[in-house]
Design an enzyme around this catalytic site. Sequence first.
Site, PDB file in Angstrom:
ATOM      1  CB  SER A 230       8.964   6.838  -0.001  1.00  0.00           C
ATOM      2  OG  SER A 230       7.594   6.751   0.314  1.00  0.00           O
TER       3      SER A 230
ATOM      4  CG  HIS B 113       7.371   2.183  -1.753  1.00  0.00           C
ATOM      5  ND1 HIS B 113       6.883   3.225  -2.501  1.00  0.00           N
ATOM      6  CD2 HIS B 113       7.768   2.731  -0.570  1.00  0.00           C
ATOM      7  CE1 HIS B 113       6.974   4.347  -1.816  1.00  0.00           C
ATOM      8  NE2 HIS B 113       7.509   4.075  -0.639  1.00  0.00           N
TER       9      HIS B 113
ATOM     10  CG  ASP C 231       5.727   2.642  -5.582  1.00  0.00           C
ATOM     11  OD1 ASP C 231       5.052   2.414  -4.562  1.00  0.00           O
ATOM     12  OD2 ASP C 231       6.801   3.267  -5.566  1.00  0.00           O
TER      13      ASP C 231
END
Length: 500
Positions: free
Chosen positions: A218, A467, A439
């Site tokens: 991320s 995610h 995602d």
Amino acid sequence: MKKTLFTSLVLALAVTGCAGAEQPAAELTGGPTGGPSAEPAATDTGAVAWAACTDLIGPDGNTMPPDPALECGTLTVPLDYDQPDGETIDLALIRIQAAGDRIGSLVFNFGGPGGSGVDTLGRARQAFAGLGGSYDLVSFDPRGVDRSAGVKCGGKVEEMLSMASGEDPDKVSREFAAACEKDSGKVLPHVGTLDAAQDLDRIRDALGDDKLNYFGLSYGTHLGSVYATKFPDKVGRFVLDAAYDPNVTFEERALTQVKGFADAFDAFAENCVAQGCDLGKTPDAVRDTVEKLLDGLQSKPLKVGDRQLTNGLAQFAVITPLYAKATWPLLEQGVAAAVKGDGTVLLSLADTYTGRRADGTYSTAMASQQAITCADTAERPSAADTAALNEKIKKIFPMLAAEDVSTACAHWPAEGDDQAKHIDATGSDPIVVIGGKGDPATPYEWAESLTARLKTGVLVTYEGEGHGAYLSGSACVMRMVDAYLLKGTLPESGASCPAA
């Protein structure tokens, strides 16, 4: 309580990572410059004195008992890299030594911005056990986070999260920024991703590695991309999972992520109905149940012990389990219970997101997130800009729309710049970039664009939900990543993995 865009959207939609590793979790706020408290040093590696970890926070929000497999330490770095001989701060690090023949160190950033890598590696080490046979697994609290000169804001985080009906959100935004300046003013200009990338190179050197082997998830993909841009010749085996492209505007990022969460909610609702859902017999009925609950909480928060589940906190609670398919059942359970008057599960999910610990205090997660986000952009959207954005959000995913609006960076005391938006790793070793089709927080299109910007990126596509692909349960993704990190076997161009 009113839901305001300042609390329920602007912060909620900052890139937040490693859901698979952190759900549910709480964080720890350390001292402004100190690292984890520790016993006398056990082993030394380069500039880091490693010792037992004694203040790690577990998934339940309480301090974890000491674990002999975990070592903690600190590394001193310049506060301002333009003044390398000036004031310093200490970065907090954590390490798990390789169980077998050692390749080197593998450094993790699990996301955020604002997440504690020290606590997360302590909780999530089993998820990366396959890599721990050959690597020392290492993570850290980035500058401005928790133990690494964590951003403090005078207790204003809780005040911001529990804004009273009729209160001016723009006033609260100004007061929050002023409190952050008072408590952490000297740190705020130096918490951006470019500074963190320079810290990352100091960590590499202190670990004794010629090149940095790195796993970013991320926001960690942004940090890794900036590092690769600044230090292309120091890039070793790099994996960037749940890729974030920084070259999007405030509005583009928000709308893209709102659509991502809307799609994830639809997938959750369909799955819930297929499994026999307590929230409704059709996806539309499930959506109506959640929307009705959120609407009701605007005028009548739900009492949970001596606390209240407000509309804004419930929004966090809805978003949190959408990060990973494995946590979808928590959303069903939490909403079903709240409809019957029990908000315990939803409040716990909100606490996971906001960094509220078992003792009622907060980590620096929310304050650090804002500080790093504002440092990494010159944009300063006004309340009018945010209000216009809110109208667009209402048409995409009304659950995340708001009544009152403000903006996170409009009153921020430290200037931001766009240096960390420039990505070009020309000359680096290949960088594996992973994007998930389902995602919600870092949409697949960002993985495609980041791969192109890097110039040295190799894109891997994951067809499933959630995610982050490595922790999704996909054996295909795990095999591909492990083969690269452990053996140097690069995925083929156009590589793809089916949904788990």
